[in-house]
Design a protein around this motif. Structure first.
Motif, PDB file in Angstrom:
ATOM      1  N   GLY A 104       0.808  -1.212   0.000  1.00 48.93           N
ATOM      2  CA  GLY A 104       0.000   0.000   0.000  1.00 48.93           C
ATOM      3  C   GLY A 104       0.834   1.251   0.000  1.00 48.93           C
ATOM      4  N   SER A 105       2.156   1.082  -0.114  1.00 48.70           N
ATOM      5  CA  SER A 105       3.063   2.229  -0.137  1.00 48.70           C
ATOM      6  C   SER A 105       4.260   1.856  -0.983  1.00 48.70           C
ATOM      7  N   ARG A 106       4.708   2.752  -1.825  1.00 48.67           N
ATOM      8  CA  ARG A 106       5.827   2.438  -2.688  1.00 48.67           C
ATOM      9  C   ARG A 106       7.160   2.474  -1.956  1.00 48.67           C
ATOM     10  N   LEU A 107       7.224   3.234  -0.882  1.00 47.00           N
ATOM     11  CA  LEU A 107       8.497   3.368  -0.190  1.00 47.00           C
ATOM     12  C   LEU A 107       8.307   3.058   1.286  1.00 47.00           C
ATOM     13  N   LEU A 108       8.737   1.878   1.688  1.00 43.63           N
ATOM     14  CA  LEU A 108       8.661   1.481   3.081  1.00 43.63           C
ATOM     15  C   LEU A 108      10.076   1.246   3.553  1.00 43.63           C
TER      16      LEU A 108
END
Length: 317
Positions: A104-108
């Motif tokens: 749900g997030s491109r950058l974790l």
């Protein structure tokens, strides 16, 4: 063993590697585990660097590497129109983008992330030879082009998302991405990109389409219609840009190789052979190409943390 792709310095090196890979793939298709192991030795550093840059996690990157090579074992001779490097990079990128979307997030960011951060938008690892075409390509590309291409390739941002991130309009974002990939192509020519003489304005669209980031705006719709009309030049250009994309991870700093990754891959293959024998087949059976009509692939057990995959679902791999 094929030479390490990390030693890439010229397009000739890349093409020479591709010729050697074809011979090794034939051995893989015949069921030679050592041949697959040699490809893991050669390409694991490159794919691990790509996965680490995209996922900011060495552990996740290693799982992606395992998935890629287990799928290669199941279907070694599919997509023979591309080089093995482009096929592996394309599938590793596809699997990494899928993981990003599942989050749900491109950058974790993970605790290990700071050590994986590239020095620039596209990265420039210490293994890149000074004065090489790779170094020149990265250093000569101005900041906006680098950032636009990095957002497209590593983060999977579509053109409209790149435009919003850089506070520019979609036409400018498309131009930046297209010009950046064209610049890489011109410096490191590993495939043919001729440009459509009928619709020269589609050069940037072909690059964005190859990256899988072309939005459904007017340009995207017109370009897809143009492809559907049967333009062989644009189709070839898209394939050429996909080869060019495979060059980008060579710029990254490569993390230390974990020998356990190779061992896990080979162990899964041996388990699959035992399972095949238990089902009445031969434990020495060669891998079957799942792309062959009516031919099932030998089942390969999923390793802990792995997700089921469909090889090349969106990149024609």
């Amino acid at each position: 063993m094929p030479p390490q792709p990390s030693l890439f310095t010229t397009p000739q090196d890349y093409l020479r590697q591709a010729d050697q890979d074809r011979a090794v793939l034939r051995r893989v298709a015949a069921g030679d585990e050592d041949a697959l192991g040699s490809l893991v030795d050669a390409y694991e550093p490159l794919l691990a660097a790509l996965g680490s840059r995209m996922l900011w996690s060495v552990a996740d990157a290693e799982e992606v590497v395992q998935e890629v090579f287990l799928d290669l074992w199941k279907s070694p001779m599919s997509a023979t129109e591309t080089t093995l490097c482009a096929r592996l990079v394309g599938f590793a990128r596809e699997r990494s983008l899928l993981r990003l979307r599942e989050r749900g997030s491109r950058l974790l960011e993970h605790e290990s992330a700071p050590s994986l951060r590239p020095t620039g938008a596209l990265g420039l690892g210490p293994q890149v030879p000074k004065g090489s075409v790779l170094e020149r390509t990265a250093k000569e590309m101005h900041g906006d082009k680098q950032r636009a291409l990095a957002l497209a390739f590593y983060e999977g941002y579509r053109i409209s998302e790149i435009a919003a991130t850089l506070s520019i309009d979609s036409a400018k974002a498309l131009e930046l991405v297209g010009d950046a990939l064209l610049a890489v192509h011109h410096e490191v020519t590993v495939a043919s990109v001729k440009g459509c003489t009928k619709r020269p304005e589609f050069a940037c669209a072909a690059a964005a389409h190859a990256l899988g980031v072309l939005d459904g705006d007017d340009v995207a719709e017109r370009f897809r219609s143009h492809l559907d009309s049967g333009c062989s030049t644009c189709k070839a250009d898209v394939a050429g840009f996909r080869e060019t994309m495979a060059i980008l991870p060579f710029l990254l700093q490569q993390p230390p190789v974990n020998p356990d990754v190779k061992e896990r891959i080979l162990f899964a293959i041996r388990l699959s052979r035992v399972a095949a024998a238990d089902l009445g087949g031969s434990a020495d059976a060669a891998p079957m190409d799942a792309t062959a009509e009516g031919t099932p692939a030998i089942p390969v057990p999923e390793l802990p943390g792995m997700t089921p995959s469909t090889p090349g679902a969106s990149h024609g791999l």
